[in-house]
Design a protein around this motif. Structure first.
Motif, PDB file in Angstrom:
ATOM      1  N   LEU A   6       0.724   6.784 -10.550  1.00 33.34           N
ATOM      2  CA  LEU A   6       1.606   5.616 -10.462  1.00 33.34           C
ATOM      3  C   LEU A   6       1.294   4.804  -9.218  1.00 33.34           C
ATOM      4  O   LEU A   6       1.255   3.562  -9.259  1.00 33.34           O
ATOM      5  CB  LEU A   6       3.078   6.038 -10.435  1.00 33.34           C
ATOM      6  N   TYR A   7       1.077   5.490  -8.094  1.00 29.90           N
ATOM      7  CA  TYR A   7       0.843   4.777  -6.834  1.00 29.90           C
ATOM      8  C   TYR A   7      -0.442   3.961  -6.883  1.00 29.90           C
ATOM      9  O   TYR A   7      -0.511   2.857  -6.327  1.00 29.90           O
ATOM     10  CB  TYR A   7       0.804   5.760  -5.662  1.00 29.90           C
ATOM     11  N   ILE A  66       0.349   0.857  -9.084  1.00 33.46           N
ATOM     12  CA  ILE A  66       1.292  -0.043  -8.402  1.00 33.46           C
ATOM     13  C   ILE A  66       0.616  -0.730  -7.221  1.00 33.46           C
ATOM     14  O   ILE A  66       0.850  -1.916  -6.972  1.00 33.46           O
ATOM     15  CB  ILE A  66       2.548   0.741  -7.978  1.00 33.46           C
ATOM     16  N   ASN A  77       0.512  -4.769  -7.052  1.00 34.71           N
ATOM     17  CA  ASN A  77       1.113  -5.462  -5.905  1.00 34.71           C
ATOM     18  C   ASN A  77       0.091  -6.244  -5.092  1.00 34.71           C
ATOM     19  O   ASN A  77       0.413  -7.290  -4.525  1.00 34.71           O
ATOM     20  CB  ASN A  77       1.865  -4.463  -5.023  1.00 34.71           C
ATOM     21  N   PHE A  86       3.588  -0.001 -17.421  1.00 33.32           N
ATOM     22  CA  PHE A  86       3.200  -1.108 -16.553  1.00 33.32           C
ATOM     23  C   PHE A  86       2.857  -2.408 -17.273  1.00 33.32           C
ATOM     24  O   PHE A  86       2.453  -3.378 -16.633  1.00 33.32           O
ATOM     25  CB  PHE A  86       1.991  -0.693 -15.692  1.00 33.32           C
ATOM     26  N   HIS A 137       4.230  -5.684 -16.065  1.00 27.69           N
ATOM     27  CA  HIS A 137       3.679  -6.178 -14.795  1.00 27.69           C
ATOM     28  C   HIS A 137       2.282  -6.773 -14.986  1.00 27.69           C
ATOM     29  O   HIS A 137       1.615  -7.120 -14.001  1.00 27.69           O
ATOM     30  CB  HIS A 137       3.629  -5.044 -13.776  1.00 27.69           C
ATOM     31  N   VAL A 180      10.060   2.985 -11.750  1.00 21.04           N
ATOM     32  CA  VAL A 180       8.877   2.127 -11.588  1.00 21.04           C
ATOM     33  C   VAL A 180       9.227   0.824 -10.865  1.00 21.04           C
ATOM     34  O   VAL A 180       8.525   0.433  -9.917  1.00 21.04           O
ATOM     35  CB  VAL A 180       8.185   1.877 -12.945  1.00 21.04           C
ATOM     36  N   VAL A 202       7.496  -0.423  -7.408  1.00 22.46           N
ATOM     37  CA  VAL A 202       6.829  -1.733  -7.350  1.00 22.46           C
ATOM     38  C   VAL A 202       7.418  -2.589  -6.231  1.00 22.46           C
ATOM     39  O   VAL A 202       6.698  -3.280  -5.508  1.00 22.46           O
ATOM     40  CB  VAL A 202       6.936  -2.451  -8.715  1.00 22.46           C
TER      41      VAL A 202
END
Length: 534
Positions: free
Chosen positions: A108-109, A112, A116, A220, A223, A514, A518
């Motif tokens: 996830l990191y 993200i 970002n 995701f 996004h 999430v 984010v």
């Protein structure tokens, strides 16, 4: 959510090579391009724009649209795919294996961080478009690395006799994995959402590539994440001339080997992450992914009866490029050839091998991307944060090895002084005069003086350890609470993000998880994030 940050170097979990890279050590400059400060992207954009063939863009867009044909595509992702045909659109890329149910939390990191960074770039460079891309490692064949995830201290595993590229694996047998997971989850709203997500991803798709695309898209897609599978004939046609140089001229082997030797000269403490082979391609066909090896003028597919002459292999590469699968050395070049990428975001191990590749990229005349260390985070629940406060700990204390952590805190909270540093200093001063006396009388006594000093220092160390041990017994309850808390936050004495699956946090926070991450993970923060969710 409260956010704090610890410098990566102070965590004790990052290699010297990565810490030196983050410090932009001048001796490492030959091994990377522009450092990923936002202001430096202006130059990176210009370099990529000047060197990325416009003819590659429509091919890329057509492939992506085909790969997404059976999936629900968000408006944001659809717009991002369309924009890749425009000259002013660039990508930020991360890659990851097809780990079961995403594998470790840092999956996830990574994504993200990628999402970002594209948002930050758009704010600074509004005339350009920036697309977050997740490169699925569908061609990897290390099934044992991806066939499980950890949940609440237990290993949820997919048992299968697998071979070949993992992306092509059928999802048969995952119903039993689902049943195991279902029994552990419970029956809360968040648990039911996780159940549904697992079922739709793995029981609703026939192969691991499609299952992983569905899962990443579900998490995701809103996004604008774009997911790409490099195992594609149209994309591999673009790679063909570069594969030829690797296979028949051993270009990657030569250049990367030189870089590795140069890195060793910078510091003997640097761990070399991967070593190149003479040929950095596998042959991929019919459940087989095996190395191509040159033997006495023939090109042999390892562990098979398949072999080619040089001319035959060139013809095979021309006619069937999809059968040639890049390894860990060649894959980064493939990625940069087909994507208008500016920056690769990865973990410490990934960046370590990217730092071996710059000279290879220069020889191939492909712009070298910026390298950004992905976000790392420790997530604390409100309850855990209160425990930290009640025990009068700083979060940085928790990053210490457990023995050092407990000893440090016992010394701090003890009502007696357990630090014998002052006594050691006085002892050293006393022995200084004895050394002087020995030199002035008979230097053969120096050894005896030294032995006596060592003996007395060892005696002080033993006394200090006994006193510390006694205080641990006296403060047993405090020690247990501190140990339990550290074990919660650092399972198996490792980083939370390397052990936990996202589902454990999802059980606690649900659909908020999430968006929380984010909103609060900053890819350019240059530190390890501490997230306290309230």
């Amino acid at each position: 959510m409260e956010v704090d940050c610890i410098p990566f170097k102070e965590t004790g979990y990052f290699s010297k090579l990565i810490c030196d890279y983050l410090d932009q050590k001048k001796e490492l400059k030959p091994f990377f391009g522009h450092f990923p400060d936002i202001k430096n992207f202006k130059v990176q954009i210009a370099e990529k724009e000047a060197n990325f063939p416009e003819a590659h863009r429509p091919i890329l867009v057509d492939v992506l649209r085909t790969q997404y044909k059976s999936f629900e595509v968000s408006e944001a992702t659809s717009e991002h795919i369309a924009s890749l045909e425009k000259k002013n659109t660039f990508a930020v890329v991360t890659g990851h294996q097809l780990n079961l149910f995403t594998g470790p939390l840092y999956f996830l990191y990574k994504i993200i961080s990628t999402i970002n960074l594209t948002k930050q770039l758009k704010e600074v460079y509004p005339k350009h478009n920036f697309v977050p891309v997740y490169w699925m490692a569908t061609e990897d064949h290390d099934f044992d690395e991806i066939n499980y995830f950890n949940f609440q201290g237990k290993k949820v595993q997919w048992n299968l006799d697998a071979s070949g590229a993992v992306g092509k694996l059928k999802t048969d047998g995952l119903d039993s994995v689902f049943n195991t997971f279902f029994q552990e989850l419970g029956n809360s709203t968040n648990a039911n959402q996780l159940n549904e997500l697992f079922q739709k991803a793995y029981l609703g798709h026939s192969n691991l590539t499609d299952a992983t695309r569905f899962l990443a898209n579900a998490l995701f897609g809103e996004h604008g994440l774009v997911i790409i599978d490099g195992d594609d004939v149209a994309l591999k046609k673009i790679l063909t001339p570069y594969a030829e140089k690797d296979i028949f001229e051993n270009t990657a082997f030569q250049k990367v080997s030189e870089s590795i030797e140069a890195l060793k000269q910078v510091s003997s403490d640097y761990t070399i992450q991967v070593n190149p082979r003479e040929i950095n391609y596998f042959y991929l066909v019919d459940g087989v992914r095996e190395r191509i090896v040159e033997k006495e003028g023939k090109y042999v597919v390892n562990n098979t009866e398949i072999q080619f002459s040089q001319s035959e292999l060139k013809e095979e590469l021309k006619n069937c490029p999809e059968r040639f699968s890049p390894n860990v050395i060649a894959r980064p070049l493939y990625q940069e050839v087909i994507l208008p990428n500016l920056c690769y975001i990865g973990g410490g191990g990934e960046l370590a091998y990217w730092l071996e590749l710059k000279s290879y990229f220069q020889t191939m005349e492909i712009p070298f991307p910026m390298l950004l260390l992905r976000n790392s985070a420790l997530v604390l629940t409100e309850k855990q944060a209160k425990k930290v406060e009640k025990l009068d700990l700083t979060v940085s204390n928790l990053f210490l090895k457990q023995n050092s952590f407990i000893n440090k805190k016992i010394r701090e909270i003890s009502n007696i002084d357990i630090d014998f540093s002052e006594q050691r200093k006085l002892l050293e001063e006393q022995f200084e005069s004895m050394y002087k006396l020995a030199k002035e009388t008979d230097e053969t006594f120096l050894g005896a003086v030294k032995a006596q000093e060592v003996k007395q220092k060892n005696g002080l160390d033993a006394l200090e350890k006994r006193l510390l041990k006694a205080q641990k017994r006296k403060l047993k309850d405090h020690v247990i609470r501190m140990t339990d808390l550290q074990n919660e936050l650092f399972p198996n004495q490792s980083l939370q993000e390397r052990q936990l699956n996202f589902s454990e946090l999802y059980l606690e926070f649900g659909v908020k998880l999430v968006p929380f991450l984010v909103d609060h993970l900053n890819p350019t923060a240059k530190g390890f994030s501490i997230l306290k969710i309230e």
